[in-house]
Every structure is written in C-alpha cells, then in structure tokens.
Design a protein around this motif. Sequence first.
Motif, PDB file in Angstrom:
ATOM      1  N   TYR A   1      61.232  52.178  56.167  1.00 48.94           N
ATOM      2  CA  TYR A   1      60.213  53.168  55.806  1.00 48.94           C
ATOM      3  C   TYR A   1      60.700  54.066  54.675  1.00 48.94           C
ATOM      4  CZ  TYR A   1      57.198  57.228  56.088  1.00 48.94           C
ATOM      5  OH  TYR A   1      56.350  58.260  55.762  1.00 48.94           O
ATOM      6  N   ARG A   2      61.913  54.595  54.835  1.00 46.68           N
ATOM      7  CA  ARG A   2      62.450  55.495  53.803  1.00 46.68           C
ATOM      8  C   ARG A   2      62.654  54.780  52.472  1.00 46.68           C
ATOM      9  NH1 ARG A   2      65.100  56.960  58.338  1.00 46.68           N
ATOM     10  NH2 ARG A   2      66.961  55.761  57.820  1.00 46.68           N
ATOM     11  N   ASP A   3      63.150  53.529  52.539  1.00 41.32           N
ATOM     12  CA  ASP A   3      63.363  52.770  51.304  1.00 41.32           C
ATOM     13  C   ASP A   3      62.052  52.465  50.602  1.00 41.32           C
ATOM     14  OD1 ASP A   3      66.093  52.853  51.677  1.00 41.32           O
ATOM     15  OD2 ASP A   3      66.283  50.747  52.298  1.00 41.32           O
ATOM     16  N   ALA A   4      61.027  52.120  51.369  1.00 41.22           N
ATOM     17  CA  ALA A   4      59.718  51.853  50.767  1.00 41.22           C
ATOM     18  C   ALA A   4      59.128  53.136  50.189  1.00 41.22           C
ATOM     19  CB  ALA A   4      58.771  51.243  51.800  1.00 41.22           C
ATOM     20  N   LEU A   5      59.244  54.215  50.908  1.00 42.59           N
ATOM     21  CA  LEU A   5      58.711  55.495  50.453  1.00 42.59           C
ATOM     22  C   LEU A   5      59.389  55.958  49.166  1.00 42.59           C
ATOM     23  CD1 LEU A   5      56.646  57.595  51.432  1.00 42.59           C
ATOM     24  CD2 LEU A   5      58.521  58.785  52.548  1.00 42.59           C
ATOM     25  N   ALA A   6      60.685  55.702  49.062  1.00 41.47           N
ATOM     26  CA  ALA A   6      61.434  56.123  47.879  1.00 41.47           C
ATOM     27  C   ALA A   6      61.320  55.127  46.726  1.00 41.47           C
ATOM     28  CB  ALA A   6      62.903  56.302  48.250  1.00 41.47           C
ATOM     29  N   GLY A   7      60.659  54.003  46.946  1.00 41.44           N
ATOM     30  CA  GLY A   7      60.499  53.017  45.898  1.00 41.44           C
ATOM     31  C   GLY A   7      61.689  52.083  45.734  1.00 41.44           C
ATOM     32  N   ARG A   8      62.630  52.133  46.665  1.00 42.70           N
ATOM     33  CA  ARG A   8      63.801  51.250  46.595  1.00 42.70           C
ATOM     34  C   ARG A   8      63.506  49.852  47.124  1.00 42.70           C
ATOM     35  NH1 ARG A   8      66.241  56.227  48.406  1.00 42.70           N
ATOM     36  NH2 ARG A   8      66.015  55.488  50.547  1.00 42.70           N
ATOM     37  N   LEU A   9      62.389  49.725  47.806  1.00 41.62           N
ATOM     38  CA  LEU A   9      61.992  48.446  48.393  1.00 41.62           C
ATOM     39  C   LEU A   9      60.479  48.320  48.241  1.00 41.62           C
ATOM     40  CD1 LEU A   9      62.954  46.000  50.176  1.00 41.62           C
ATOM     41  CD2 LEU A   9      62.400  47.401  52.156  1.00 41.62           C
ATOM     42  N   PRO A  10      60.006  47.199  47.695  1.00 39.56           N
ATOM     43  CA  PRO A  10      58.550  47.039  47.594  1.00 39.56           C
ATOM     44  C   PRO A  10      57.891  47.125  48.974  1.00 39.56           C
ATOM     45  CG  PRO A  10      59.683  45.346  46.311  1.00 39.56           C
ATOM     46  CD  PRO A  10      60.733  46.065  47.136  1.00 39.56           C
ATOM     47  N   VAL A  11      56.752  47.782  49.028  1.00 35.22           N
ATOM     48  CA  VAL A  11      56.043  47.967  50.296  1.00 35.22           C
ATOM     49  C   VAL A  11      55.743  46.619  50.939  1.00 35.22           C
ATOM     50  CG1 VAL A  11      53.923  48.836  51.363  1.00 35.22           C
ATOM     51  CG2 VAL A  11      55.101  50.208  49.636  1.00 35.22           C
ATOM     52  N   ARG A  12      55.406  45.631  50.146  1.00 31.98           N
ATOM     53  CA  ARG A  12      55.116  44.296  50.688  1.00 31.98           C
ATOM     54  C   ARG A  12      56.339  43.748  51.434  1.00 31.98           C
ATOM     55  NH1 ARG A  12      52.456  39.819  47.039  1.00 31.98           N
ATOM     56  NH2 ARG A  12      50.667  40.155  48.352  1.00 31.98           N
ATOM     57  N   ASP A  13      57.523  43.910  50.846  1.00 31.96           N
ATOM     58  CA  ASP A  13      58.746  43.434  51.492  1.00 31.96           C
ATOM     59  C   ASP A  13      59.049  44.226  52.764  1.00 31.96           C
ATOM     60  OD1 ASP A  13      58.949  41.667  49.399  1.00 31.96           O
ATOM     61  OD2 ASP A  13      60.622  42.694  48.421  1.00 31.96           O
ATOM     62  N   ALA A  14      58.859  45.535  52.692  1.00 36.06           N
ATOM     63  CA  ALA A  14      59.105  46.378  53.864  1.00 36.06           C
ATOM     64  C   ALA A  14      58.165  45.998  54.998  1.00 36.06           C
ATOM     65  CB  ALA A  14      58.942  47.851  53.500  1.00 36.06           C
ATOM     66  N   THR A  15      56.917  45.708  54.660  1.00 35.09           N
ATOM     67  CA  THR A  15      55.938  45.311  55.674  1.00 35.09           C
ATOM     68  C   THR A  15      56.337  43.992  56.331  1.00 35.09           C
ATOM     69  OG1 THR A  15      54.179  46.459  54.486  1.00 35.09           O
ATOM     70  CG2 THR A  15      53.500  44.759  56.057  1.00 35.09           C
ATOM     71  N   ALA A  16      56.752  43.038  55.513  1.00 34.24           N
ATOM     72  CA  ALA A  16      57.169  41.743  56.065  1.00 34.24           C
ATOM     73  C   ALA A  16      58.383  41.916  56.973  1.00 34.24           C
ATOM     74  CB  ALA A  16      57.495  40.775  54.924  1.00 34.24           C
ATOM     75  N   MET A  17      59.321  42.734  56.569  1.00 34.80           N
ATOM     76  CA  MET A  17      60.517  42.954  57.384  1.00 34.80           C
ATOM     77  C   MET A  17      60.167  43.709  58.660  1.00 34.80           C
ATOM     78  SD  MET A  17      63.202  43.665  54.329  1.00 34.80           S
ATOM     79  CE  MET A  17      64.726  43.497  55.242  1.00 34.80           C
ATOM     80  N   ALA A  18      59.222  44.628  58.582  1.00 41.97           N
ATOM     81  CA  ALA A  18      58.786  45.357  59.774  1.00 41.97           C
ATOM     82  C   ALA A  18      58.145  44.405  60.779  1.00 41.97           C
ATOM     83  CB  ALA A  18      57.819  46.475  59.386  1.00 41.97           C
TER      84      ALA A  18
END
Length: 58
Positions: free
Chosen positions: A12-29
Amino acid sequence: MADVRTEAGRLYRDALAGRLPVRDATAMAHLLRVVVETLKAETVQQDIVVIQNPRSFE
C-alpha cells in the motif's frame, strides 16, 4: 498472518508513494489474499483432525 499484514502495508505504501505501479500492487495483494485463505484452511484442517482424533496430538 502478521507477515501478510506487514507485506500488505508495504504494498500500500509503495503504491501510494509511486514506487510500485498500482496494477502490480493490486496483483500482489490478490496473491496475499490467497496466502491468507490457505493459512485459514490449514488451521481449519488441523482443528478437524483434533476433533476427529484428539489422541493424535497428545
């Protein structure tokens, strides 16, 4: 479960900070959700074994 919670927070924090694309964060979640469901099922299975054969855990 604590490790899963920690990892979800990191995603969540990485996606929010732009360090991880939201699409990737969603897939990992979603994968973390599978881990949680697996852990829950394992716990239920252990409970069933104890109920069916309590002496197996003595």
